[in-house]
Each structure stands twice: as structure tokens, then as C-alpha cells.
Design a protein around this motif. Structure first.
Motif, PDB file in Angstrom:
ATOM      1  N   GLU A 124      11.629  -5.656   8.156  1.00  0.00           N
ATOM      2  CA  GLU A 124      10.458  -6.172   7.441  1.00  0.00           C
ATOM      3  C   GLU A 124       9.179  -5.894   8.224  1.00  0.00           C
ATOM      4  O   GLU A 124       8.151  -5.489   7.651  1.00  0.00           O
ATOM      5  N   LEU A 184      16.998  -1.033   5.079  1.00  0.00           N
ATOM      6  CA  LEU A 184      16.998  -1.587   3.724  1.00  0.00           C
ATOM      7  C   LEU A 184      15.666  -2.257   3.360  1.00  0.00           C
ATOM      8  O   LEU A 184      15.091  -1.955   2.301  1.00  0.00           O
ATOM      9  N   PRO A 185      15.100  -3.145   4.200  1.00  0.00           N
ATOM     10  CA  PRO A 185      13.801  -3.732   3.849  1.00  0.00           C
ATOM     11  C   PRO A 185      12.679  -2.702   3.760  1.00  0.00           C
ATOM     12  O   PRO A 185      11.744  -2.875   2.973  1.00  0.00           O
ATOM     13  N   ARG A 189      13.023  -0.925   0.387  1.00  0.00           N
ATOM     14  CA  ARG A 189      12.608  -1.822  -0.693  1.00  0.00           C
ATOM     15  C   ARG A 189      11.094  -1.952  -0.749  1.00  0.00           C
ATOM     16  O   ARG A 189      10.504  -1.912  -1.829  1.00  0.00           O
ATOM     17  N   ARG A 190      10.474  -2.130   0.403  1.00  0.00           N
ATOM     18  CA  ARG A 190       9.018  -2.303   0.433  1.00  0.00           C
ATOM     19  C   ARG A 190       8.297  -1.058  -0.081  1.00  0.00           C
ATOM     20  O   ARG A 190       7.280  -1.154  -0.770  1.00  0.00           O
ATOM     21  N   GLY A 212       9.667   1.232  -2.082  1.00  0.00           N
ATOM     22  CA  GLY A 212      10.218   1.734  -3.334  1.00  0.00           C
ATOM     23  C   GLY A 212      10.852   3.096  -3.175  1.00  0.00           C
ATOM     24  O   GLY A 212      10.754   3.952  -4.056  1.00  0.00           O
ATOM     25  N   ARG A 221      23.327  -2.401  -2.220  1.00  0.00           N
ATOM     26  CA  ARG A 221      22.168  -3.269  -2.485  1.00  0.00           C
ATOM     27  C   ARG A 221      20.913  -2.436  -2.659  1.00  0.00           C
ATOM     28  O   ARG A 221      20.062  -2.763  -3.503  1.00  0.00           O
ATOM     29  N   ALA A 222      20.781  -1.370  -1.883  1.00  0.00           N
ATOM     30  CA  ALA A 222      19.602  -0.507  -2.018  1.00  0.00           C
ATOM     31  C   ALA A 222      19.583   0.170  -3.385  1.00  0.00           C
ATOM     32  O   ALA A 222      18.532   0.268  -4.023  1.00  0.00           O
ATOM     33  N   ARG A 223      20.728   0.609  -3.858  1.00  0.00           N
ATOM     34  CA  ARG A 223      20.773   1.279  -5.161  1.00  0.00           C
ATOM     35  C   ARG A 223      20.493   0.301  -6.296  1.00  0.00           C
ATOM     36  O   ARG A 223      19.916   0.678  -7.309  1.00  0.00           O
TER      37      ARG A 223
END
Length: 210
Positions: free
Chosen positions: A12, A38-39, A42-43, A45, A207-209
Motif C-alpha cells: 500500500e 497485489l495492492p 489494485r491501486r 488498475g 484475487r488480482a484477477r
């Protein structure tokens, strides 16, 4: 110096430093790098995938890395260390063969028949959970460079100062949150630094997908 709570929190914090990177591909070095990445993915995109690497160990003491190999790349050796040990790359050919087989097993386990994402002309962020000697990160960066990306950023929460400095020659940018003077091991800078399994990596990628 304040510790990271865990790899997710470190990711993060790294993500905040990477928000200017446009439309990247995020490649994590398994296993620990996936939890950091992973974070970030996500951040931003961004798609997340793994870039599998393996350390090439000194045969009498396998924990001592004399080189590393990444999928899609050739072995990268620490020639200074090899000379100090009275060895050559040919001396560890059997170790390289063994690590190639393990690398192939992990690629199959993590990605199946899917190829790596296309990297040519793309912004690529390579993520790990820390840098000690930097051998696997160097091998990863050279394998990525061979795919002709537009730009490569290495992102890690913590690293040994000398290692971070040497890797600036391998990437367009190195983003590192902490380079402590008394660095001894990556795990000492995390409150929780559990060893991840292949199943953990697959869950994080799933989770990423999603």
C-alpha cells in the motif's frame, strides 16, 4: 526505524509512490513479492502476474547465492564471488539445470499454459518484498529488459543500500521506501513475515484477477 506491519501494508505504501506510472504491467517475484504487488496492481488498475526467478546456490552452501535465473532469461552470475570461491559458471552447471527444472515447475504451477503478458513497449513494474544481495532481482530485470519494454521500474519496500545502488543500473527507476544502515535480512523489517506457499501465491493472483 518503523517496521512494516506485513507485505500488504508495504505494498500500500509503495503504491502511493507509483501513482504516476501510466497503464503498467505489474510483475511480482514469487513468492513474497506477490503479496506486496497485489495492492499496487489494485491501486493502479493494472494486470498482475508473476515473473518466476530462482537463486543459483553455491553447492557446498546452497543458501549462498552465486547467481540467479529468471524465466525468459539467461543465468546471471556474481562473477566476483565465483572467482573468490575458485569457481566458474561451468562449475555450477548442474545447479543451473536443477533450478531451471524448478523454475519450469513453478511457472506451470502459477500460470499454467498462459504466457507472460506482452511487455514490448509497455511500462513494467517489477516488485519484490525486499532486496538483500539483489541477485534474483537483477536476473528478473535483465529478463524483462530483453522483452523491450518502454520503461522498467523496480519497486521494493526495503533494501540494502549497496544493493539498491547497484540495481539502479538495471532499471529506469528504483523505488524503495527504506534503505536502513543496519540491514541484515529482509524479514527483520516486517512485524509479520510468514513464508508463503504456492497455494498462497495462487490465491493472491486469483484475487488480482477478480
Amino acid at each position: 526505524m518503523e517496521l512494516f506491519a506485513d507485505r500488504a501494508q508495504a505494498g500500500e505504501l509503495l503504491a502511493e509512490r507509483l501513482e504516476d506510472v501510466r497503464d503498467p504491467v505489474v510483475l511480482a517475484l514469487p513468492r513474497g513479492g506477490v503479496a506486496v504487488a497485489l495492492p499496487i496492481a489494485r491501486r493502479l488498475g493494472a494486470p498482475l502476474d508473476v515473473l518466476v526467478t530462482r537463486k543459483i546456490g553455491y553447492p557446498p552452501t546452497p543458501e549462498l547465492g552465486v547467481g540467479a535465473i529468471a524465466e525468459g532469461g539467461e543465468p546471471v552470475f556474481d562473477h566476483t564471488l565465483l572467482r573468490r570461491l575458485g569457481m566458474t559458471p561451468e562449475s555450477v552447471a548442474d545447479v543451473v539445470d536443477k533450478e531451471r527444472r524448478e523454475l519450469a515447475r513453478r511457472v506451470l504451477a502459477y500460470r499454467g499454459d498462459r504466457p507472460l503478458p506482452a511487455l514490448e513497449g509497455r511500462e513494467v513494474i517489477v516488485v519484490d518484498d525486499g532486496l538483500a544481495t539483489g541477485g534474483t532481482a537483477r536476473a528478473a530485470l535483465r529478463a524483462v529488459a530483453a522483452a523491450k519494454p518502454a520503461r522498467v521500474t523496480l519497486a521494493v519496500p526495503v533494501g540494502a543500500r549497496e544493493t539498491v545502488g547497484s540495481l539502479r543500473q538495471e532499471a529506469d527507476e528504483v523505488v524503495v521506501l527504506r534503505t536502513p544502515i543496519d540491514f541484515r535480512a529482509v524479514g527483520q523489517w516486517y512485524e509479520h513475515f510468514d513464508q508463503l506457499t504456492d497455494a498462497d501465491v495462487l490465491e493472491l493472483l486469483d484475487r488480482a484477477r477478480r
